[in-house]
Design a protein around this motif. Structure first.
Motif, PDB file in Angstrom:
ATOM      1  N   PRO A  81     -17.466   2.100  -4.728  1.00  0.00           N
ATOM      2  CA  PRO A  81     -16.351   1.924  -5.672  1.00  0.00           C
ATOM      3  C   PRO A  81     -15.643   3.220  -6.029  1.00  0.00           C
ATOM      4  O   PRO A  81     -14.480   3.200  -6.446  1.00  0.00           O
ATOM      5  CB  PRO A  81     -17.024   1.297  -6.899  1.00  0.00           C
ATOM      6  CG  PRO A  81     -18.486   1.593  -6.751  1.00  0.00           C
ATOM      7  CD  PRO A  81     -18.749   1.640  -5.281  1.00  0.00           C
ATOM      8  N   ALA A  82     -16.309   4.359  -5.865  1.00  0.00           N
ATOM      9  CA  ALA A  82     -15.681   5.639  -6.183  1.00  0.00           C
ATOM     10  C   ALA A  82     -14.678   6.084  -5.118  1.00  0.00           C
ATOM     11  O   ALA A  82     -13.994   7.103  -5.304  1.00  0.00           O
ATOM     12  CB  ALA A  82     -16.752   6.716  -6.366  1.00  0.00           C
ATOM     13  N   ALA A  83     -14.569   5.351  -4.024  1.00  0.00           N
ATOM     14  CA  ALA A  83     -13.668   5.750  -2.943  1.00  0.00           C
ATOM     15  C   ALA A  83     -12.209   5.727  -3.374  1.00  0.00           C
ATOM     16  O   ALA A  83     -11.377   6.437  -2.804  1.00  0.00           O
ATOM     17  CB  ALA A  83     -13.872   4.850  -1.728  1.00  0.00           C
ATOM     18  N   GLY A  84     -11.867   4.912  -4.359  1.00  0.00           N
ATOM     19  CA  GLY A  84     -10.503   4.902  -4.880  1.00  0.00           C
ATOM     20  C   GLY A  84      -9.481   4.253  -3.977  1.00  0.00           C
ATOM     21  O   GLY A  84      -8.336   4.706  -3.904  1.00  0.00           O
ATOM     22  N   PHE A  85      -9.867   3.192  -3.294  1.00  0.00           N
ATOM     23  CA  PHE A  85      -8.907   2.503  -2.432  1.00  0.00           C
ATOM     24  C   PHE A  85      -7.766   1.875  -3.224  1.00  0.00           C
ATOM     25  O   PHE A  85      -6.668   1.699  -2.699  1.00  0.00           O
ATOM     26  CB  PHE A  85      -9.604   1.410  -1.619  1.00  0.00           C
ATOM     27  CG  PHE A  85     -10.476   1.928  -0.520  1.00  0.00           C
ATOM     28  CD1 PHE A  85      -9.945   2.704   0.495  1.00  0.00           C
ATOM     29  CD2 PHE A  85     -11.825   1.645  -0.488  1.00  0.00           C
ATOM     30  CE1 PHE A  85     -10.751   3.191   1.519  1.00  0.00           C
ATOM     31  CE2 PHE A  85     -12.640   2.126   0.520  1.00  0.00           C
ATOM     32  CZ  PHE A  85     -12.096   2.901   1.522  1.00  0.00           C
ATOM     33  N   LEU A  86      -8.034   1.493  -4.462  1.00  0.00           N
ATOM     34  CA  LEU A  86      -7.036   0.831  -5.297  1.00  0.00           C
ATOM     35  C   LEU A  86      -6.796   1.653  -6.556  1.00  0.00           C
ATOM     36  O   LEU A  86      -7.706   2.326  -7.047  1.00  0.00           O
ATOM     37  CB  LEU A  86      -7.507  -0.568  -5.686  1.00  0.00           C
ATOM     38  CG  LEU A  86      -7.755  -1.535  -4.522  1.00  0.00           C
ATOM     39  CD1 LEU A  86      -8.428  -2.809  -5.027  1.00  0.00           C
ATOM     40  CD2 LEU A  86      -6.452  -1.867  -3.807  1.00  0.00           C
ATOM     41  N   HIS A  95      -0.235  -4.609  -7.185  1.00  0.00           N
ATOM     42  CA  HIS A  95       0.874  -4.160  -6.340  1.00  0.00           C
ATOM     43  C   HIS A  95       0.350  -3.580  -5.025  1.00  0.00           C
ATOM     44  O   HIS A  95       0.865  -3.882  -3.939  1.00  0.00           O
ATOM     45  CB  HIS A  95       1.686  -3.121  -7.112  1.00  0.00           C
ATOM     46  CG  HIS A  95       2.959  -2.735  -6.459  1.00  0.00           C
ATOM     47  ND1 HIS A  95       3.711  -1.663  -6.875  1.00  0.00           N
ATOM     48  CD2 HIS A  95       3.635  -3.255  -5.393  1.00  0.00           C
ATOM     49  CE1 HIS A  95       4.786  -1.546  -6.115  1.00  0.00           C
ATOM     50  NE2 HIS A  95       4.756  -2.495  -5.200  1.00  0.00           N
ATOM     51  N   CYS A  96      -0.686  -2.753  -5.112  1.00  0.00           N
ATOM     52  CA  CYS A  96      -1.281  -2.148  -3.916  1.00  0.00           C
ATOM     53  C   CYS A  96      -1.823  -3.224  -2.978  1.00  0.00           C
ATOM     54  O   CYS A  96      -1.611  -3.157  -1.759  1.00  0.00           O
ATOM     55  CB  CYS A  96      -2.378  -1.184  -4.344  1.00  0.00           C
ATOM     56  SG  CYS A  96      -3.131  -0.257  -2.984  1.00  0.00           S
ATOM     57  N   GLU A 102       1.049  -7.463   2.825  1.00  0.00           N
ATOM     58  CA  GLU A 102       2.316  -7.662   3.536  1.00  0.00           C
ATOM     59  C   GLU A 102       2.315  -6.927   4.872  1.00  0.00           C
ATOM     60  O   GLU A 102       2.778  -7.466   5.890  1.00  0.00           O
ATOM     61  CB  GLU A 102       3.479  -7.179   2.661  1.00  0.00           C
ATOM     62  CG  GLU A 102       4.839  -7.497   3.230  1.00  0.00           C
ATOM     63  CD  GLU A 102       5.983  -7.207   2.278  1.00  0.00           C
ATOM     64  OE1 GLU A 102       7.148  -7.259   2.723  1.00  0.00           O
ATOM     65  OE2 GLU A 102       5.725  -6.935   1.078  1.00  0.00           O
ATOM     66  N   MET A 103       1.776  -5.715   4.891  1.00  0.00           N
ATOM     67  CA  MET A 103       1.674  -5.005   6.160  1.00  0.00           C
ATOM     68  C   MET A 103       0.681  -5.690   7.095  1.00  0.00           C
ATOM     69  O   MET A 103       0.900  -5.777   8.305  1.00  0.00           O
ATOM     70  CB  MET A 103       1.248  -3.548   5.916  1.00  0.00           C
ATOM     71  CG  MET A 103       1.029  -2.737   7.180  1.00  0.00           C
ATOM     72  SD  MET A 103       2.443  -2.702   8.307  1.00  0.00           S
ATOM     73  CE  MET A 103       3.584  -1.682   7.382  1.00  0.00           C
ATOM     74  N   PRO A 159      -4.153   9.328  -1.783  1.00  0.00           N
ATOM     75  CA  PRO A 159      -3.934   8.156  -0.931  1.00  0.00           C
ATOM     76  C   PRO A 159      -4.806   6.980  -1.351  1.00  0.00           C
ATOM     77  O   PRO A 159      -5.915   7.152  -1.856  1.00  0.00           O
ATOM     78  CB  PRO A 159      -4.304   8.648   0.466  1.00  0.00           C
ATOM     79  CG  PRO A 159      -5.183   9.826   0.245  1.00  0.00           C
ATOM     80  CD  PRO A 159      -4.747  10.448  -1.043  1.00  0.00           C
ATOM     81  N   THR A 160      -4.290   5.787  -1.140  1.00  0.00           N
ATOM     82  CA  THR A 160      -4.993   4.539  -1.413  1.00  0.00           C
ATOM     83  C   THR A 160      -5.002   3.686  -0.157  1.00  0.00           C
ATOM     84  O   THR A 160      -4.516   4.092   0.904  1.00  0.00           O
ATOM     85  CB  THR A 160      -4.301   3.760  -2.544  1.00  0.00           C
ATOM     86  OG1 THR A 160      -2.982   3.390  -2.113  1.00  0.00           O
ATOM     87  CG2 THR A 160      -4.216   4.571  -3.831  1.00  0.00           C
ATOM     88  N   LEU A 161      -5.524   2.471  -0.303  1.00  0.00           N
ATOM     89  CA  LEU A 161      -5.512   1.517   0.807  1.00  0.00           C
ATOM     90  C   LEU A 161      -4.110   1.341   1.374  1.00  0.00           C
ATOM     91  O   LEU A 161      -3.928   1.248   2.588  1.00  0.00           O
ATOM     92  CB  LEU A 161      -6.061   0.173   0.316  1.00  0.00           C
ATOM     93  CG  LEU A 161      -5.926  -1.013   1.272  1.00  0.00           C
ATOM     94  CD1 LEU A 161      -6.684  -0.761   2.572  1.00  0.00           C
ATOM     95  CD2 LEU A 161      -6.414  -2.298   0.601  1.00  0.00           C
ATOM     96  N   ALA A 162      -3.113   1.297   0.511  1.00  0.00           N
ATOM     97  CA  ALA A 162      -1.741   1.089   0.979  1.00  0.00           C
ATOM     98  C   ALA A 162      -1.307   2.187   1.949  1.00  0.00           C
ATOM     99  O   ALA A 162      -0.634   1.917   2.948  1.00  0.00           O
ATOM    100  CB  ALA A 162      -0.791   1.015  -0.204  1.00  0.00           C
ATOM    101  N   ASP A 163      -1.690   3.414   1.679  1.00  0.00           N
ATOM    102  CA  ASP A 163      -1.306   4.505   2.579  1.00  0.00           C
ATOM    103  C   ASP A 163      -1.993   4.378   3.932  1.00  0.00           C
ATOM    104  O   ASP A 163      -1.391   4.668   4.970  1.00  0.00           O
ATOM    105  CB  ASP A 163      -1.636   5.842   1.931  1.00  0.00           C
ATOM    106  CG  ASP A 163      -0.855   6.062   0.649  1.00  0.00           C
ATOM    107  OD1 ASP A 163       0.365   6.235   0.727  1.00  0.00           O
ATOM    108  OD2 ASP A 163      -1.476   6.015  -0.434  1.00  0.00           O
ATOM    109  N   ALA A 164      -3.248   3.932   3.929  1.00  0.00           N
ATOM    110  CA  ALA A 164      -3.925   3.681   5.202  1.00  0.00           C
ATOM    111  C   ALA A 164      -3.217   2.577   5.980  1.00  0.00           C
ATOM    112  O   ALA A 164      -3.104   2.648   7.215  1.00  0.00           O
ATOM    113  CB  ALA A 164      -5.382   3.302   4.960  1.00  0.00           C
TER     114      ALA A 164
END
Length: 218
Positions: A81-86, A95-96, A102-103, A159-164
């Motif tokens: 959970p500390a990875a900070g994907f969101l 939103h993320c 969507e991608m 960066p978050t999941l969205a950036d990946a």
């Protein structure tokens, strides 16, 4: 010995392999990368064409097997959970998740017309109308995120999941010389300078050149 294995296909051509790898690195996961390959160009190309059947990217971690990029991200979010994907804030998290989904499920015209190829550069490439609509939507998403969360990444300073999820599109914008408005161009450059992206690109540069241009996982 690494605790996990991430199976991918091509570094140069596979956008989904890139996304899965970025997610694992962002989680600071101790993993090794296994690349599907063959003894010659024909067998490698066949593996790439059949890659959905091989379920890549695929993560094996402590006896658990998970595939599909978003599924890997959800698994690692639960495990680390500390990875900070969101983002932390509830609305931003929603939103993320939305733009990442969507991608994951959209932009088929762009994928077909502008296949990922990190080694290539096509100056003044003609982008036809089908892909142009996808590009415009991505520019809108990027512009909205940077305006809301102040960048340089989609949801702020890290960066978050969205950036990946959007990183492979940034490589397509460079490969096909896509003209972007200033804010979207700045985001593209931020992603291309991201150390994880430069590490991936350096590895991709050493792949054999004889593989056909393919974008197999959409």
């Amino acid at each position: 010995m690494p605790k996990a294995t991430l199976t991918i296909s091509s570094r140069n051509y596979s956008s989904w392999s890139l996304r899965g790898w970025l997610i694992c690195r962002m989680a600071d996961l101790d993993f090794e990368t296994e690349i599907l390959s063959g003894d010659d160009a024909a067998s490698r190309a066949e593996l790439l064409h059949l890659s959905p059947s091989f379920l890549v990217p695929r993560l094996r971690h402590e006896g658990i097997v998970v595939w599909d990029t978003l599924a890997i991200a959800e698994y690692l979010t639960e495990t680390y959970p500390a990875a900070g994907f969101l983002p932390q804030e509830t609305a931003a998290r929603a939103h993320c998740r939305s733009i990442s989904g969507e991608m994951h499920g959209g932009f088929v015209n762009l994928r077909s017309a502008l296949p990922m190829n990190l080694k290539a550069f096509h100056p003044n490439f003609k982008v036809f109308n089908g892909a142009r609509g996808d590009i415009d939507r991505i520019v809108t998403i990027v512009d909205d995120c940077l305006a809301r969360y102040d960048g340089p990444f989609l949801f702020g300073e890290r960066p978050t999941l969205a950036d990946a999820m959007y990183a492979p599109v940034c490589t397509r914008f460079r490969t096909y010389d896509v003209k972007l408005p200033p804010r979207a161009a700045a985001y593209r450059d931020t992603i291309l300078r991201w150390p994880l992206m430069t590490e991936w690109a350096e590895a991709a540069a050493h792949e054999p050149d004889e593989i056909e241009e393919l974008d197999m996982e959409f």
